[in-house]
Design an enzyme around this catalytic site. Structure first.
Site, PDB file in Angstrom:
ATOM      1  N   HIS A 219      68.193 -13.193 -11.458  1.00 29.83           N
ATOM      2  CA  HIS A 219      66.826 -13.274 -11.980  1.00 29.83           C
ATOM      3  C   HIS A 219      66.636 -14.744 -12.393  1.00 29.83           C
ATOM      4  O   HIS A 219      66.599 -15.071 -13.577  1.00 29.83           O
ATOM      5  CB  HIS A 219      66.682 -12.321 -13.160  1.00 29.83           C
ATOM      6  CG  HIS A 219      65.267 -12.027 -13.563  1.00 29.83           C
ATOM      7  ND1 HIS A 219      64.185 -12.762 -13.121  1.00 29.83           N
ATOM      8  CD2 HIS A 219      64.762 -11.073 -14.390  1.00 29.83           C
ATOM      9  CE1 HIS A 219      63.082 -12.259 -13.662  1.00 29.83           C
ATOM     10  NE2 HIS A 219      63.397 -11.239 -14.428  1.00 29.83           N
TER      11      HIS A 219
ATOM     12  N   ARG B 237      59.988  -9.122  -6.411  1.00 32.49           N
ATOM     13  CA  ARG B 237      60.989  -8.370  -7.199  1.00 32.49           C
ATOM     14  C   ARG B 237      61.364  -7.145  -6.388  1.00 32.49           C
ATOM     15  O   ARG B 237      60.490  -6.398  -5.935  1.00 32.49           O
ATOM     16  CB  ARG B 237      60.444  -7.953  -8.552  1.00 32.49           C
ATOM     17  CG  ARG B 237      61.358  -6.938  -9.233  1.00 32.49           C
ATOM     18  CD  ARG B 237      61.012  -6.653 -10.652  1.00 32.49           C
ATOM     19  NE  ARG B 237      61.337  -7.771 -11.505  1.00 32.49           N
ATOM     20  CZ  ARG B 237      61.390  -7.704 -12.833  1.00 32.49           C
ATOM     21  NH1 ARG B 237      61.137  -6.572 -13.450  1.00 32.49           N
ATOM     22  NH2 ARG B 237      61.686  -8.769 -13.552  1.00 32.49           N
TER      23      ARG B 237
ATOM     24  N   ARG C  46      56.542  -8.299 -18.281  1.00 30.23           N
ATOM     25  CA  ARG C  46      56.474  -9.729 -18.517  1.00 30.23           C
ATOM     26  C   ARG C  46      56.529 -10.579 -17.247  1.00 30.23           C
ATOM     27  O   ARG C  46      55.733 -11.508 -17.073  1.00 30.23           O
ATOM     28  CB  ARG C  46      57.627 -10.179 -19.446  1.00 30.23           C
ATOM     29  CG  ARG C  46      57.408  -9.831 -20.886  1.00 30.23           C
ATOM     30  CD  ARG C  46      58.718  -9.510 -21.570  1.00 30.23           C
ATOM     31  NE  ARG C  46      59.226  -8.242 -21.065  1.00 30.23           N
ATOM     32  CZ  ARG C  46      58.923  -7.047 -21.588  1.00 30.23           C
ATOM     33  NH1 ARG C  46      58.182  -6.983 -22.643  1.00 30.23           N
ATOM     34  NH2 ARG C  46      59.382  -5.936 -21.044  1.00 30.23           N
ATOM     35  N   THR C  47      57.476 -10.267 -16.390  1.00 28.76           N
ATOM     36  CA  THR C  47      57.651 -11.126 -15.219  1.00 28.76           C
ATOM     37  C   THR C  47      56.412 -11.063 -14.333  1.00 28.76           C
ATOM     38  O   THR C  47      55.899 -12.096 -13.879  1.00 28.76           O
ATOM     39  CB  THR C  47      58.914 -10.701 -14.436  1.00 28.76           C
ATOM     40  OG1 THR C  47      60.004 -10.618 -15.346  1.00 28.76           O
ATOM     41  CG2 THR C  47      59.245 -11.700 -13.355  1.00 28.76           C
TER      42      THR C  47
ATOM     43  N   LYS D 252      56.328   4.400   4.077  1.00 26.55           N
ATOM     44  CA  LYS D 252      56.466   4.971   5.430  1.00 26.55           C
ATOM     45  C   LYS D 252      57.749   4.519   6.108  1.00 26.55           C
ATOM     46  O   LYS D 252      57.978   4.819   7.272  1.00 26.55           O
ATOM     47  CB  LYS D 252      55.269   4.538   6.291  1.00 26.55           C
ATOM     48  CG  LYS D 252      53.912   4.924   5.726  1.00 26.55           C
ATOM     49  CD  LYS D 252      52.810   4.402   6.655  1.00 26.55           C
ATOM     50  CE  LYS D 252      51.432   4.522   6.030  1.00 26.55           C
ATOM     51  NZ  LYS D 252      50.438   3.717   6.755  1.00 26.55           N
TER      52      LYS D 252
HETATM   53  C1  NCD Z   1      64.747  -7.918 -17.069  1.00 21.63           C
HETATM   54  C2  NCD Z   1      64.924  -7.544 -15.611  1.00 21.63           C
HETATM   55  O1  NCD Z   1      64.012  -7.079 -14.963  1.00 21.63           O
HETATM   56  O2  NCD Z   1      66.033  -7.762 -15.141  1.00 21.63           O
HETATM   57  N1  NCD Z   1      63.431  -7.870 -17.513  1.00 21.63           N
HETATM   58  C3  NCD Z   1      62.647  -8.995 -17.391  1.00 21.63           C
HETATM   59  O3  NCD Z   1      62.387  -9.463 -16.303  1.00 21.63           O
HETATM   60  N2  NCD Z   1      62.229  -9.599 -18.510  1.00 21.63           N
HETATM   61  C4  NCD Z   1      65.672  -7.216 -17.968  1.00 21.63           C
HETATM   62  C5  NCD Z   1      65.706  -5.728 -17.972  1.00 21.63           C
HETATM   63  O4  NCD Z   1      64.956  -5.060 -17.264  1.00 21.63           O
HETATM   64  O5  NCD Z   1      66.517  -5.208 -18.745  1.00 21.63           O
END
Ligand code: NCD
Length: 317
Positions: free
Chosen positions: A141, A113, A60-61, A90
């Protein structure tokens, strides 16, 4: 209204300093919702470049950031397999990678991320372009928290006087940390109830900080609190962090201690909602999806609107 996001990184919830910051971004998100729903061509970011770099898995993100930047007309460099295909393999440092991506792509902003808690702060400090945190370690997040709160606002039409229950892995989960901090900052007279096995409680310092700002209760069962909650925010137990610490047996013992099934859902108030950042791995049963309280799919659409709003606000005055 002055744009408080312009030209800045967005790496942590403590950058939201007043409810007016939220008013601002939610107004822009409302505009984006209309753009998407009316299938309008709205490309204010033509000529801008956004790099989306993911070192951890995402559905999703990642897709919503990429879609958000593209819908706004930006040129997008999206790499969701930084750990396999970038020079990180590397042994290149994050600092060098960020500087390099800036040089090679001319990016005006970077979405990151990464498994390290301080990764976004580090990235934001090495190159003079805005960095948006798309999830950093077990710490933050922040864009998820914005979209969670936007969803809550869509449902209730207010941010105050809410009882929010957060359930599951509060130790490793980063979404609940950002969301709890955000509620503490912008919502008046709200309460947070944390529900988890005691092994998965949120870190003590984090709870201590929150307690100064919002009413907090920690429980190890749903109890009757679930009958009073407006929002029940479920999370999965984060297997990857147990794996990293060589504690997979603990994971097996602790996973699925709290399951949202139709009986639990029916104990909730009629107009309460169930949220989950997803992925779910059993903690919300499929039978709940048709319950009117299930809002976790609407919730992810908020991600598109809010991320469009944030990218536009950062890149345009
Ligand atoms: C979350 C994350 O990556 O922290 N997912 C997301 O971005 N919707 C939650 C998770 O991975 O449990």
């Amino acid at each position: 209204m002055k744009n408080p996001f312009y030209g800045k990184s967005f790496v942590a919830i403590n950058q939201i300093t007043s409810p007016s910051d939220i008013d601002y971004i939610f107004k822009v998100a409302d505009k984006m919702k209309k753009v998407i729903q009316d299938e309008k061509v709205y490309e204010p970011l033509k000529g801008k470049t956004v790099a989306v770099l993911f070192y951890q898995p995402s559905t999703r993100t990642f897709t919503s950031f990429v879609a958000a930047a593209k819908r706004l007309g930006a040129y997008v460099i999206d790499i969701n397999e930084m750990t396999s295909f970038s020079s990180a393999v590397k042994g290149e440092s994050l600092e060098d990678t960020i500087k390099s991506i800036y040089q090679t792509t001319g990016a005006n902003a970077i979405v990151l991320r990464h498994p390290e808690n301080t990764s976004s702060e580090i990235a934001a400090s090495v190159q003079n372009i805005p960095v948006i945190n798309g999830g950093s370690g077990t710490a933050e997040h922040p864009t998820q928290a914005l979209l969670d709160l936007y969803t809550i606002y869509q449902k209730f039409g207010r941010l105050d006087n809410l009882h929010i229950m957060m359930v599951g892995d509060l130790k490793y989960g980063r979404t609940i940390k950002s969301l709890a901090k955000l509620i503490a900052r912008v919502s008046k007279n709200s309460r947070i109830t944390f529900v988890s096995p005691k092994e998965l409680r949120a870190p003590k310092d984090f709870i201590k900080d929150l307690k100064g700002q919002v009413e907090v209760t920690q429980r190890s069962s749903f109890g009757t609190a679930i009958e009073d909650a407006d929002v029940v925010y479920m999370t999965r137990v984060q297997k990857e962090w147990f794996e990293k610490e060589g504690k997979l047996d603990d994971y097996e013992n602790l996973k699925l201690k709290f399951i949202m099934n139709k009986h639990v859902a029916d104990r909730m108030k009629k107009d309460a909602i169930i949220l989950h950042p997803l992925p779910r791995v059993g903690e919300i049963m499929l039978e709940v999806d048709n319950n009117p309280r299930a809002w976790y799919f609407e919730q992810m659409r908020s991600g598109l609107y809010v991320r469009m709003a944030l990218i536009e606000s950062i890149l345009m005055k």
